[in-house]
Scaffold this motif. Structure first.
Motif, PDB file in Angstrom:
ATOM      1  N   PHE A  67       0.756  -1.147  -0.120  1.00 20.66           N
ATOM      2  CA  PHE A  67      -0.153   0.034  -0.139  1.00 20.66           C
ATOM      3  C   PHE A  67       0.804   1.143  -0.052  1.00 20.66           C
ATOM      4  O   PHE A  67       1.705   1.328   0.851  1.00 20.66           O
ATOM      5  CB  PHE A  67      -0.814   0.052   1.145  1.00 20.66           C
ATOM      6  CG  PHE A  67      -1.926   1.212   1.280  1.00 20.66           C
ATOM      7  CD1 PHE A  67      -2.907   0.928   0.320  1.00 20.66           C
ATOM      8  CD2 PHE A  67      -1.806   2.129   1.838  1.00 20.66           C
ATOM      9  CE1 PHE A  67      -4.161   1.983   0.432  1.00 20.66           C
ATOM     10  CE2 PHE A  67      -2.657   2.992   2.022  1.00 20.66           C
ATOM     11  CZ  PHE A  67      -4.099   2.986   1.223  1.00 20.66           C
ATOM     12  N   GLN A  68       0.721   2.146  -0.998  1.00 22.48           N
ATOM     13  CA  GLN A  68       1.509   3.258  -0.992  1.00 22.48           C
ATOM     14  C   GLN A  68       1.442   4.157   0.019  1.00 22.48           C
ATOM     15  O   GLN A  68       0.362   4.455   0.550  1.00 22.48           O
ATOM     16  CB  GLN A  68       1.456   4.042  -2.430  1.00 22.48           C
ATOM     17  CG  GLN A  68       1.863   3.199  -3.829  1.00 22.48           C
ATOM     18  CD  GLN A  68       3.469   3.151  -3.412  1.00 22.48           C
ATOM     19  OE1 GLN A  68       4.155   3.820  -3.085  1.00 22.48           O
ATOM     20  NE2 GLN A  68       3.856   2.073  -4.225  1.00 22.48           N
TER      21      GLN A  68
ATOM     22  N   CYS B 239      -7.906  11.767  -4.702  1.00 26.64           N
ATOM     23  CA  CYS B 239      -7.036  10.791  -4.781  1.00 26.64           C
ATOM     24  C   CYS B 239      -7.916   9.443  -5.589  1.00 26.64           C
ATOM     25  O   CYS B 239      -9.260   9.164  -5.158  1.00 26.64           O
ATOM     26  CB  CYS B 239      -6.606  10.023  -3.509  1.00 26.64           C
ATOM     27  SG  CYS B 239      -5.601   8.721  -3.398  1.00 26.64           S
TER      28      CYS B 239
ATOM     29  N   ARG C  20      -7.511   2.498  -5.943  1.00 27.82           N
ATOM     30  CA  ARG C  20      -6.318   1.508  -6.554  1.00 27.82           C
ATOM     31  C   ARG C  20      -6.931   0.588  -7.382  1.00 27.82           C
ATOM     32  O   ARG C  20      -7.955   0.254  -7.532  1.00 27.82           O
ATOM     33  CB  ARG C  20      -5.886   0.654  -5.389  1.00 27.82           C
ATOM     34  CG  ARG C  20      -4.753  -0.178  -5.562  1.00 27.82           C
ATOM     35  CD  ARG C  20      -4.400  -0.810  -4.302  1.00 27.82           C
ATOM     36  NE  ARG C  20      -3.414  -1.972  -4.450  1.00 27.82           N
ATOM     37  CZ  ARG C  20      -2.707  -2.668  -3.286  1.00 27.82           C
ATOM     38  NH1 ARG C  20      -3.034  -2.175  -2.171  1.00 27.82           N
ATOM     39  NH2 ARG C  20      -1.881  -3.527  -3.701  1.00 27.82           N
TER      40      ARG C  20
ATOM     41  N   ASP D   8      -3.541  -4.021  -9.872  1.00 29.65           N
ATOM     42  CA  ASP D   8      -2.273  -3.138  -9.407  1.00 29.65           C
ATOM     43  C   ASP D   8      -1.725  -3.903  -8.093  1.00 29.65           C
ATOM     44  O   ASP D   8      -1.928  -3.271  -6.975  1.00 29.65           O
ATOM     45  CB  ASP D   8      -2.474  -1.680  -9.089  1.00 29.65           C
ATOM     46  CG  ASP D   8      -1.316  -0.850  -8.905  1.00 29.65           C
ATOM     47  OD1 ASP D   8      -0.128  -1.458  -9.024  1.00 29.65           O
ATOM     48  OD2 ASP D   8      -1.098   0.249  -8.729  1.00 29.65           O
TER      49      ASP D   8
ATOM     50  N   ASP E 179       0.433  -1.958  -5.938  1.00 32.69           N
ATOM     51  CA  ASP E 179       0.262  -0.458  -5.570  1.00 32.69           C
ATOM     52  C   ASP E 179       1.177   0.391  -6.175  1.00 32.69           C
ATOM     53  O   ASP E 179       1.582   1.391  -5.508  1.00 32.69           O
ATOM     54  CB  ASP E 179      -0.359  -0.167  -4.151  1.00 32.69           C
ATOM     55  CG  ASP E 179      -1.010   1.258  -4.140  1.00 32.69           C
ATOM     56  OD1 ASP E 179      -1.583   1.705  -5.187  1.00 32.69           O
ATOM     57  OD2 ASP E 179      -1.075   1.729  -2.988  1.00 32.69           O
TER      58      ASP E 179
ATOM     59  N   ARG F 148      -0.535   3.366  -9.531  1.00 31.80           N
ATOM     60  CA  ARG F 148      -1.545   4.358  -9.086  1.00 31.80           C
ATOM     61  C   ARG F 148      -1.041   5.813  -8.698  1.00 31.80           C
ATOM     62  O   ARG F 148      -0.078   5.760  -7.798  1.00 31.80           O
ATOM     63  CB  ARG F 148      -2.409   3.885  -7.738  1.00 31.80           C
ATOM     64  CG  ARG F 148      -3.321   4.874  -7.217  1.00 31.80           C
ATOM     65  CD  ARG F 148      -4.299   4.236  -6.253  1.00 31.80           C
ATOM     66  NE  ARG F 148      -3.662   3.655  -5.076  1.00 31.80           N
ATOM     67  CZ  ARG F 148      -3.860   4.140  -3.701  1.00 31.80           C
ATOM     68  NH1 ARG F 148      -4.918   4.924  -3.477  1.00 31.80           N
ATOM     69  NH2 ARG F 148      -3.063   3.706  -2.776  1.00 31.80           N
TER      70      ARG F 148
ATOM     71  N   VAL G 114      -1.081   9.088  -6.563  1.00 31.66           N
ATOM     72  CA  VAL G 114      -1.685   9.238  -4.878  1.00 31.66           C
ATOM     73  C   VAL G 114      -1.644  10.451  -4.616  1.00 31.66           C
ATOM     74  O   VAL G 114      -0.881  11.308  -4.828  1.00 31.66           O
ATOM     75  CB  VAL G 114      -0.821   8.354  -4.187  1.00 31.66           C
ATOM     76  CG1 VAL G 114      -1.199   8.435  -2.727  1.00 31.66           C
ATOM     77  CG2 VAL G 114      -0.469   6.794  -4.547  1.00 31.66           C
TER      78      VAL G 114
END
Length: 301
Positions: free
Chosen positions: A166-167, A182, A185, A189, A192, A195, A197
């Motif tokens: 998870f970014q 934002c 997701r 992906d 992640d 994406r 962000v």
């Protein structure tokens, strides 16, 4: 939103080349302490401790290898550092026959002396993070027995939970949330990575909002840390204030705006004045690591 005048770097500051050091900061969640990661000016990394009460910077360990700061974590009280590393290991360390090794350690900030260490199977992991005990007999503990050292003193206070792909997971644990712009997701992906962000964090005790915008993985962008190099701006009174030359930003518990810049400085800027003058600055480009080996007090729990 309309656009406001953006603050300028310190007077007389000349832009640095992309070979200047890259900085990333991890504040503790309930103590006025932050871990500072500096990559460069050479290929080495250095760890430092930032006291957010006195603004004193204490230089610590130097590592000739790779640190993955976005996969690291600082314990809530600011004492312990979990670090994910990649370097050439000596024969016998964690059962290694020598050569390049990825591994996790827990140490005392700002050192990398491993009080406990685990061998990792590679770099396809987001690392781990500290979890405080909440009255349970055993806190979350995903790593298992260490290959080196003792984890009993650590288990008494904290767990180590696996960080999911998870970014900006570290930022989310520190009060950042998804901005209304934002995007979601994508279903394909898995890590992640692709994406874009956009995150936001409201100033403690205020209404200003700090906004982080990341256009996606880009390992070639100057000053990127693990392929991410977000841009920042401030939202206040219906206006956007750009933060040029800023590579990391966050609020501290007192509502001060903390920044790291592309020219190797840590800063605190006065958000209540226009155009946000620099109240405090420390140039880390030429800050040497602590001399010698790790002192005795960081070699034990």
């Amino acid at each position: 939103m309309s656009h406001d005048d953006s603050p300028t770097p310190s007077e007389g500051r000349a832009p640095k080349e992309p070979t200047s050091p890259s900085l990333y900061v991890l504040p503790a969640t309930r103590a006025p302490v932050a871990a500072v990661f500096r990559r460069g000016p050479s290929k080495a990394w250095m760890i430092a401790r930032w006291d957010l009460l006195t603004d004193e910077i204490t230089a610590g360990a130097r590592l000739r290898g790779t640190v993955y700061p976005r996969r690291c974590d600082l314990s809530p009280d600011g004492r312990l550092l979990y670090a994910f590393l990649l370097k050439t290991a000596s024969r016998g360390f964690l059962g290694s026959g020598g050569g390049l090794l990825s591994y996790s350690i827990v140490s005392k900030l700002p050192w990398l002396y491993a009080l406990a260490a685990w061998k990792e199977s590679g770099t396809w992991t987001r690392g781990y993070h500290f979890v405080e005990r909440q009255g349970r007999d055993e806190p979350p503990w995903d790593i298992g027995p260490p290959g080196e050292g003792d984890v009993v003193p650590l288990r008494a206070r904290y767990g180590l939970a696996r960080t999911e792909p998870f970014q900006y997971a570290a930022e989310h644990r520190r009060g950042w949330t998804a901005h209304e712009r934002c995007p979601a997701r994508g279903p394909n992906d898995m890590w992640d990575e692709r994406r874009q962000v956009v995150l936001v964090r409201t100033r403690p005790g205020g209404s200003e909002r700090l906004v982080l915008t990341d256009t996606g993985l880009n390992t070639a962008r100057p000053f990127a840390i693990e392929g991410r190099r977000p841009d920042y701006h401030l939202e206040r009174r219906g206006r956007e204030v750009a933060l040029p030359d800023v590579t990391w930003a966050d609020w501290d518990a007192r509502g001060r705006l903390l920044l790291a810049t592309s020219y190797g400085c840590l800063q605190i800027r006065d958000v209540d004045k226009h155009p946000m003058p620099v109240r405090w600055e420390r140039d880390l480009e030429h800050l040497p690591p602590a001399p010698g080996s790790a002192p005795e007090h960081v070699r034990r729990w």
